[in-house]
Design a protein around this motif. Structure first.
Motif, PDB file in Angstrom:
ATOM      1  N   UNK A  27     -60.297  46.934 -48.937  1.00  0.00           N
ATOM      2  CA  UNK A  27     -59.950  47.946 -47.921  1.00  0.00           C
ATOM      3  C   UNK A  27     -61.038  48.123 -46.872  1.00  0.00           C
ATOM      4  N   UNK A  28     -62.300  47.877 -47.245  1.00  0.00           N
ATOM      5  CA  UNK A  28     -63.409  48.259 -46.359  1.00  0.00           C
ATOM      6  C   UNK A  28     -63.505  47.431 -45.089  1.00  0.00           C
ATOM      7  N   UNK A  29     -62.776  46.314 -45.016  1.00  0.00           N
ATOM      8  CA  UNK A  29     -62.845  45.500 -43.802  1.00  0.00           C
ATOM      9  C   UNK A  29     -61.904  46.005 -42.709  1.00  0.00           C
ATOM     10  N   UNK A  30     -61.046  46.949 -43.028  1.00  0.00           N
ATOM     11  CA  UNK A  30     -60.070  47.424 -42.035  1.00  0.00           C
ATOM     12  C   UNK A  30     -60.744  47.872 -40.745  1.00  0.00           C
ATOM     13  N   UNK A  31     -61.860  48.579 -40.859  1.00  0.00           N
ATOM     14  CA  UNK A  31     -62.550  49.083 -39.674  1.00  0.00           C
ATOM     15  C   UNK A  31     -63.183  48.010 -38.811  1.00  0.00           C
ATOM     16  N   UNK A  32     -63.249  46.767 -39.305  1.00  0.00           N
ATOM     17  CA  UNK A  32     -63.805  45.660 -38.528  1.00  0.00           C
ATOM     18  C   UNK A  32     -62.732  44.882 -37.787  1.00  0.00           C
ATOM     19  N   UNK A  33     -61.473  45.161 -38.075  1.00  0.00           N
ATOM     20  CA  UNK A  33     -60.379  44.397 -37.475  1.00  0.00           C
ATOM     21  C   UNK A  33     -59.986  44.945 -36.115  1.00  0.00           C
ATOM     22  N   UNK A  34     -59.239  44.128 -35.371  1.00  0.00           N
ATOM     23  CA  UNK A  34     -58.680  44.537 -34.082  1.00  0.00           C
ATOM     24  C   UNK A  34     -57.158  44.487 -34.181  1.00  0.00           C
TER      25      UNK A  34
END
Length: 369
Positions: A27-34
């Motif tokens: 889940x923690x990669x969501x904030x790195x996506x566009x």
């Protein structure tokens, strides 16, 4: 034409089974996506989706709404026109569900450099060849190569050559403790024995690769609980890029991609007023600091820390962040980073602001968790 990414940051290919809720860390990669990207998430996270996306909308953090509720690596084969972003590029455990041939087909150079540098023994040897300062370290193909325990400096650290989350690392106060650990250690696994460093702190030195060029990302100070990483602070007063840059350049020349990081010990000599920096290891992958670093870059946050917290709650709906949520106008407040793990009572939160503001926010936050 710009190529977009498909993100699969499931850590089950590179984790230890003792890590609680490890299947939720994707889940923690969501904030790195566009918005144009695709993200793979574990289906158990569906229940938290509306709350986390509303939080990101309010604080102005962009994210992908193109979710595949399946973290199987085989899904990546259906998106050949997307660049892949993985937590770890390779099959580090038998649980990957995807054989090594697939990684070779996608990028064999990237796979080979990850496999090489992921060994702490290879890292130490390479550092010595390139003139990078490291602690006094003896490395072995297996424990049968160890003949005389009296030759090591004590206390020391016994390390499996390949380990994650501090698993396989043991502090040995004396020769007897080392002997006991060696008795229990498997015969065939490479290992190293390293002097204990009187470090005042440990740094996480992150790089990323863009268009085959090495780029500096961020240096953060690590927050540790024993050998286990539990958080990071930014900025750090220490900026020893030159300490590990020869290894970083070597890796990129051989095909490294995406984000990778080094652990560096800070040794302060009060007598001579000198500070030394010793490279400990390289994580040829995303790491715990990568996610808050990426979010902070996107939100232009100049000062922050990110920590893992325990919470009594098992749903984001129960969290009250109403007056402490990140405010883009003031650059202060809290941002949820690893949100999926709330299902097992854990959560990772970035706290933005000056040191005093961070302390005040942390106090309020802990009362509400």
């Amino acid at each position: 034409m710009t190529r977009h990414k498909i993100f699969n940051h499931d850590i089950m290919v590179c984790t230890h089974e003792s890590v609680e809720g490890n299947y939720l860390y994707c889940s923690r990669v969501l904030g790195l996506t566009e918005p144009e990207d695709i993200i793979q998430l574990h289906p158990d996270l569906k229940s938290q989706w509306n709350v986390i996306t509303e939080h990101y909308e309010r604080i102005g953090l962009s994210y992908s709404k193109n979710v595949i509720w399946d973290v199987a690596l085989r899904v990546l084969e259906d998106y050949p026109n997307y660049d892949v972003s993985l937590f770890f590029f390779g099959n580090a455990t038998s649980k990957a569900g995807c054989d090594e041939d697939w990684f070779h087909q996608v990028d064999s150079d990237w796979l080979n450099v990850v496999k090489f540098i992921n060994s702490k023994n290879n890292f130490i040897q390479l550092a010595q060849e390139l003139g990078v300062s490291v602690p006094v370290t003896s490395y072995f193909e297996n424990k049968t190569g160890i003949k005389d325990l009296s030759k090591f400096l004590y206390p020391c650290y016994f390390k499996a050559a390949i380990s994650v989350n501090g698993v396989g690392i043991h502090r040995c106060e004396n020769q007897q403790q080392l002997s006991e650990i060696l008795k229990r250690f498997p015969d065939e696994i490479p290992l190293q024995i390293q002097e204990e460093i009187a470090a005042s702190s440990f740094l996480n030195v992150q790089y990323y690769v863009e268009a085959s060029k090495l780029q500096r990302l961020a240096i953060t100070s690590q927050i540790l609980d024993g050998c286990v990483h539990i958080g990071n602070c930014y900025p750090s007063k220490h900026q020893p890029w030159e300490t590990v840059e020869p290894i970083a350049e070597w890796m990129v020349q051989r095909g490294m991609k995406e984000i990778f990081a080094f652990d560096v010990a800070v040794v302060e000599d009060a007598t001579h007023g000198e500070t030394r920096y010793l490279a400990i290891e390289c994580n040829p992958r995303f790491n715990g600091a990568s996610y808050p670093t990426g979010i902070a870059k996107k939100l232009n946050i100049p000062s922050w820390n990110c920590e893992n917290f325990r919470t009594q709650y098992r749903s984001l709906e129960k969290l009250d962040l109403s007056d402490i949520e990140f405010n883009p106008q003031t650059n202060t407040g809290v941002v949820i980073v690893n949100w999926g793990t709330i299902l097992v009572g854990k959560i990772s939160i970035l706290i933005a602001g000056g040191v005093q503001e961070q302390n005040e926010l942390r106090t309020i936050l802990k009362e509400r968790l």
